[in-house]
Design an enzyme around this catalytic site. Structure first.
Site, PDB file in Angstrom:
ATOM      1  N   ASP A  35     -17.373   6.828  -1.406  1.00  0.00           N
ATOM      2  CA  ASP A  35     -16.108   6.705  -0.658  1.00  0.00           C
ATOM      3  C   ASP A  35     -15.832   8.072  -0.040  1.00  0.00           C
ATOM      4  O   ASP A  35     -16.496   9.067  -0.359  1.00  0.00           O
ATOM      5  CB  ASP A  35     -14.982   6.273  -1.632  1.00  0.00           C
ATOM      6  CG  ASP A  35     -13.624   6.109  -0.947  1.00  0.00           C
ATOM      7  OD1 ASP A  35     -13.580   5.955   0.295  1.00  0.00           O
ATOM      8  OD2 ASP A  35     -12.596   6.146  -1.647  1.00  0.00           O
ATOM      9  N   GLN A  74      -9.934  -3.939  -3.747  1.00  0.00           N
ATOM     10  CA  GLN A  74     -11.244  -3.457  -3.296  1.00  0.00           C
ATOM     11  C   GLN A  74     -12.302  -3.699  -4.371  1.00  0.00           C
ATOM     12  O   GLN A  74     -13.389  -4.203  -4.080  1.00  0.00           O
ATOM     13  CB  GLN A  74     -11.146  -1.953  -2.991  1.00  0.00           C
ATOM     14  CG  GLN A  74     -12.447  -1.354  -2.496  1.00  0.00           C
ATOM     15  CD  GLN A  74     -12.866  -1.936  -1.163  1.00  0.00           C
ATOM     16  OE1 GLN A  74     -12.093  -1.910  -0.210  1.00  0.00           O
ATOM     17  NE2 GLN A  74     -14.070  -2.470  -1.073  1.00  0.00           N
ATOM     18  N   ARG A  79     -13.558  -8.733   1.034  1.00  0.00           N
ATOM     19  CA  ARG A  79     -12.146  -8.462   0.746  1.00  0.00           C
ATOM     20  C   ARG A  79     -11.334  -9.750   0.938  1.00  0.00           C
ATOM     21  O   ARG A  79     -10.489 -10.097   0.122  1.00  0.00           O
ATOM     22  CB  ARG A  79     -11.600  -7.366   1.691  1.00  0.00           C
ATOM     23  CG  ARG A  79     -12.057  -5.962   1.368  1.00  0.00           C
ATOM     24  CD  ARG A  79     -11.488  -5.440   0.053  1.00  0.00           C
ATOM     25  NE  ARG A  79     -10.039  -5.417   0.043  1.00  0.00           N
ATOM     26  CZ  ARG A  79      -9.293  -4.425   0.510  1.00  0.00           C
ATOM     27  NH1 ARG A  79      -9.859  -3.338   0.990  1.00  0.00           N
ATOM     28  NH2 ARG A  79      -7.967  -4.479   0.450  1.00  0.00           N
ATOM     29  N   ARG A 107       0.879  -1.182   0.000  1.00  0.00           N
ATOM     30  CA  ARG A 107       0.000   0.000   0.000  1.00  0.00           C
ATOM     31  C   ARG A 107       0.908   1.221   0.000  1.00  0.00           C
ATOM     32  O   ARG A 107       1.665   1.432   0.964  1.00  0.00           O
ATOM     33  CB  ARG A 107      -0.896  -0.016   1.239  1.00  0.00           C
ATOM     34  CG  ARG A 107      -1.566   1.311   1.502  1.00  0.00           C
ATOM     35  CD  ARG A 107      -2.693   1.228   2.490  1.00  0.00           C
ATOM     36  NE  ARG A 107      -3.841   0.561   1.906  1.00  0.00           N
ATOM     37  CZ  ARG A 107      -5.056   0.559   2.449  1.00  0.00           C
ATOM     38  NH1 ARG A 107      -5.284   1.192   3.581  1.00  0.00           N
ATOM     39  NH2 ARG A 107      -6.049  -0.067   1.848  1.00  0.00           N
ATOM     40  N   CYS A 115     -16.413   1.387   0.358  1.00  0.00           N
ATOM     41  CA  CYS A 115     -15.219   0.565   0.611  1.00  0.00           C
ATOM     42  C   CYS A 115     -14.797   0.587   2.076  1.00  0.00           C
ATOM     43  O   CYS A 115     -14.089  -0.308   2.515  1.00  0.00           O
ATOM     44  CB  CYS A 115     -14.070   1.029  -0.280  1.00  0.00           C
ATOM     45  SG  CYS A 115     -13.606   2.746   0.001  1.00  0.00           S
ATOM     46  N   HIS A 147      -7.264   0.890  -6.628  1.00  0.00           N
ATOM     47  CA  HIS A 147      -7.433  -0.027  -5.490  1.00  0.00           C
ATOM     48  C   HIS A 147      -8.074  -1.317  -6.018  1.00  0.00           C
ATOM     49  O   HIS A 147      -9.235  -1.614  -5.742  1.00  0.00           O
ATOM     50  CB  HIS A 147      -8.325   0.652  -4.437  1.00  0.00           C
ATOM     51  CG  HIS A 147      -8.260   0.034  -3.064  1.00  0.00           C
ATOM     52  ND1 HIS A 147      -7.463  -1.043  -2.747  1.00  0.00           N
ATOM     53  CD2 HIS A 147      -8.910   0.365  -1.914  1.00  0.00           C
ATOM     54  CE1 HIS A 147      -7.631  -1.347  -1.469  1.00  0.00           C
ATOM     55  NE2 HIS A 147      -8.506  -0.518  -0.943  1.00  0.00           N
TER      56      HIS A 147
END
Ligand code: CP
Ligand code: NVA
Length: 305
Positions: A224, A132, A292, A102, A264, A129
């Site tokens: 988000d 996700q 996830r 990340r 998310c 991402h």
């Protein structure tokens, strides 16, 4: 060497196969333990930013599959600061079987992959991402029993999460709509790339300004945070621009009652989403968070076996 950096790098068929595998592994786990498909394998998890879901879901995915995971915090590695990214990558390749990273700058996960002798997975960058989005489409597939022709409307910031969703929709024959305020739309290059990907798969991409209009035909409403990690200094400006894009009961009332709501997470309750919607009957945000782990099991098995 196979990496998992962007959904645009994978065909619709490859993504569908991974989703099928995720469903099989989820079902297997529901009935008992998973088969130890990753026995003896170790995943290094490199973080430049905080995480709850990414850290714990990858760790548990590895454990359920008979492997192990190492958490490397921002302070420990100092990616690109204490040590060159190319060196970190070559050193880790000698110890572990895969790396999940990340990062702030997308180019840094690309550089990790470039020098790595083991698969590298993008656990969120400023650009996208992909893990996700795999969990998101898995959740949609489970709920509606299909992806083809599903209308997904993303309301809010045209950010990393929106980018991966656009690629997922384009590859999987879904119709993607973004409703964002002026100046916060998706990058025109991402739109162009999405349009190209969508052509072969039957999906469509559009951007609208009016969130109320954008959700009218939605099967899925997605939002988000207005302020992503790394944008903290813009918080006050963004918090003035985004309130008309809040996912609240009034917005939801524009869509069919069968419409589901995804986020998310982490959610900033009272900003991009209200408690009433996040905790309401149309919200699947906690199934989505659980997915996830199931989606990432499929990504790990696809890369490592
Ligand atoms: N959605 C997500 O990536 O959550 P974390 O930042 O907690 O990992
Ligand atoms: N867009 C958010 C997603 C967090 C999972 C961020 O980058 O902070």
């Amino acid at each position: 060497m196979k990496h998992f950096l962007s959904l645009a790098d994978y065909s619709g068929q490859a993504l569908s196969d991974m989703l099928d595998l995720a469903l099989r592994l989820k079902d297997e786990r529901r009935k008992g333990p998973n088969k130890p498909l990753l026995k003896g394998k170790v995943l290094a998890m490199v973080f430049q930013k905080p995480s709850l879901r990414t850290r714990v879901s990858f760790d548990m995915a590895m454990r359920h599959l008979g492997g192990d995971a190492l958490y490397l915090s921002p302070a420990e590695i100092g990616l690109g600061k204490r040590e060159a990214i190319s060196d970190v990558s070559r050193v880790l390749s000698g110890y572990v079987d895969a790396v999940m990273a990340r990062v702030f700058d997308h180019i840094h996960v690309v550089e990790l992959a470039e020098y790595s002798r083991v698969p590298v997975i993008n656990g969120l960058s400023d650009f996208n991402h992909p893990c996700q989005a795999m969990a998101d489409v898995l959740t949609i597939q489970e709920h509606f029993g299909r992806l083809d022709g599903i209308n997904l409307t993303y309301v809010g910031d045209g950010n990393n999460v929106a980018t991966s969703l656009l690629f997922a929709c384009a590859r999987l024959g879904m119709n993607f709509t973004l409703a964002a305020p002026e100046g916060y739309e998706l990058d025109p290059e991402v739109i162009d790339q999405g349009q190209d990907l969508a052509k072969g798969n039957g999906g469509t991409i559009r951007q609208l300004r009016d969130p109320l209009k954008a959700v009218q035909d939605a099967n899925v409403i997605y939002t988000d945070t207005w302020v992503s990690m790394g944008q903290e200094e813009e918080a006050r400006k963004r918090e003035k621009v985004f309130p008309p894009y809040q996912v609240n009961a009034e917005l939801l009332a524009q869509a069919d009652p069968s419409t589901i709501v995804l986020h998310c997470l982490p959610a900033h309750r009272g900003q991009e989403i209200t408690n009433e919607v996040a905790d309401g009957p149309q919200s699947l945000i906690f199934d989505q968070a659980e997915n996830r782990m199931h989606a990432q099991k499929a990504i790990l098995v696809s890369l490592l076996t």
